[in-house]
Design a protein around this motif. Structure first.
Motif, mmCIF file in Angstrom:
data_model
loop_
_atom_site.group_PDB
_atom_site.id
_atom_site.type_symbol
_atom_site.label_atom_id
_atom_site.label_comp_id
_atom_site.label_asym_id
_atom_site.label_seq_id
_atom_site.Cartn_x
_atom_site.Cartn_y
_atom_site.Cartn_z
ATOM 1 N N ALA A 117 -1.596 63.439 -0.136
ATOM 2 C CA ALA A 117 -0.425 64.305 0.364
ATOM 3 C C ALA A 117 0.360 64.649 -0.627
ATOM 4 C CB ALA A 117 -0.021 63.712 1.757
ATOM 5 N N ASP A 118 0.659 63.813 -1.631
ATOM 6 C CA ASP A 118 1.408 64.048 -2.718
ATOM 7 C C ASP A 118 0.882 65.083 -3.522
ATOM 8 O OD1 ASP A 118 3.259 63.783 -4.962
ATOM 9 O OD2 ASP A 118 3.008 61.688 -5.051
ATOM 10 N N ALA A 119 1.523 66.044 -3.951
ATOM 11 C CA ALA A 119 0.979 67.142 -4.744
ATOM 12 C C ALA A 119 0.720 66.884 -6.331
ATOM 13 C CB ALA A 119 1.874 68.440 -4.588
ATOM 14 N N ALA A 120 1.409 66.059 -6.697
ATOM 15 C CA ALA A 120 1.545 65.426 -8.202
ATOM 16 C C ALA A 120 0.357 64.734 -8.477
ATOM 17 C CB ALA A 120 2.789 64.601 -8.384
ATOM 18 N N GLU A 121 -0.204 64.082 -7.474
ATOM 19 C CA GLU A 121 -1.559 63.241 -7.706
ATOM 20 C C GLU A 121 -2.720 64.268 -8.070
ATOM 21 O OE1 GLU A 121 -2.082 60.114 -5.088
ATOM 22 O OE2 GLU A 121 0.003 59.569 -5.156
ATOM 23 N N TRP A 122 -2.511 65.592 -7.675
ATOM 24 C CA TRP A 122 -3.648 66.426 -8.050
ATOM 25 C C TRP A 122 -3.647 67.074 -9.310
ATOM 26 C CZ3 TRP A 122 -7.069 68.474 -3.858
ATOM 27 C CH2 TRP A 122 -6.910 68.012 -2.564
#
Length: 327
Positions: A117-122
């Protein structure tokens, strides 16, 4: 006697036409990709589904078509002018309100190597890959493109900063039709929950893209700074960026990740499909998805299989619709 004979002939003609009508089964696909590409890919379903239903005791000529929009597919199913439709959960939730359609199956698909759910991890620069685990949900994404403003939003997200409403409101947004789950509904729900009840409609500069292909083209032309997508859309359009001399994994960035969205449906019209035929349709699609030919057809939507579900499984999608309608 002649009158009686004439009446009998008329009745035979009427019942003959009705029988011909029942022998045609129309399957409608929604235009989540280029309509011509979809039609080319799904055309074999006409013979595959006809043969499978014949094994189950039904003799149908199957016709496949692509609707002009998600809404058109929902309306056709609601009116009984099509018999089966591949509908996103949001579209099903909206058009099932009258009680004229029912969900037969939900798609399963391969899970993805990124699901946070953490955008940065994408945004590690590596491709999102399919994994062997089958899942019944997917996520919607808001993706920033290579424009200067898109890059500034990506930088904030990747540095761990929270985006403000002003940040988002300053972007040029491309989104999908109003009943598209990942393209409008769930991104709007995210905004509603995180930005004081606002939705996509409250953004200063937003417009409906011409499908996901149009959204990607808009990112490349910088018509859009950000677009809404389904979670594996960047995999589907990686070559489009490569052809433009860019890398979709490094030249775009995820800035918002929605909650999980229950997978697409295969829905039926209760006007034309009874309980026995519905059961046969469920068996047919489940079996076809396990064949090489069937898998090639359903890959157009990244569906790898199907399972029987119930109408109540889409209550979350109805909640999303209520939020949007009351926003």
């Amino acid at each position: 006697m002649k009158k009686v004979f004439s009446v009998l002939i008329a009745l035979v003609a009427i019942f003959g036409l009705a029988a011909c009508g029942r022998q045609t089964l129309t399957v409608t696909f929604v235009p989540s990709r280029d309509s011509a590409d979809i039609l080319d890919t799904v055309e074999p379903l006409q013979d595959l589904l006809s043969a499978k239903l014949e094994e189950l005791g039904y003799n149908f000529e199957v016709i496949v078509e692509v609707s002009s929009s998600y809404e058109a597919a929902g309306e056709a199913l609601d009116a009984g002018t099509t018999d089966i439709a591949f509908l996103p959960g949001g579209t099903y939730a909206l058009y099932s309100e009258d009680g004229n359609i029912d969900v037969a199956l939900a798609a399963t698909r391969a899970g993805l190597s990124k699901d946070s759910a953490d955008a940065a991890e994408w945004n590690d620069g590596n491709p999102t890959e399919a994994v062997s685990e089958e899942v019944t949900y997917y996520r919607g994404l808001v993706v920033a493109g290579p424009s200067e403003y898109g890059r500034s939003l990506a930088a904030k997200v990747n540095s761990g900063e929270a985006l403000t409403w002003d940040d988002l409101n300053g972007a040029k947004w491309g989104h999908q039709s109003p009943t598209s789950s990942s393209g409008t509904i769930y991104p709007s729900v995210y905004l509603y929950n995180n930005y004081d009840g606002k939705t996509i409609n409250d953004l200063a500069n937003h417009s409906q893209a011409d499908g996901y292909g149009g959204a990607v083209a808009g990112l490349l032309s910088e018509t859009y700074d950000v677009v809404t997508m389904y979670a594996d859309a960047r995999r589907d359009y990686a070559d489009t960026f490569t052809d433009a001399g860019l890398n979709i994994w490094s030249d775009t960035a995820v800035i918002i990740v929605t909650d999980g969205i229950f997978n697409d449906t295969i829905s039926i019209s209760k006007e034309t499909v009874d309980a026995d035929l519905k059961a046969a349709i469920q068996t047919a699609f489940i079996d076809l998805a396990k064949t090489e030919e069937g898998a090639a057809v359903f890959a157009i939507y990244s569906h790898s299989g199907y399972k029987v579900v119930s109408d109540s499984d889409y209550n979350a999608a109805r909640t999303a619709q209520e939020i949007l309608q009351n926003a």
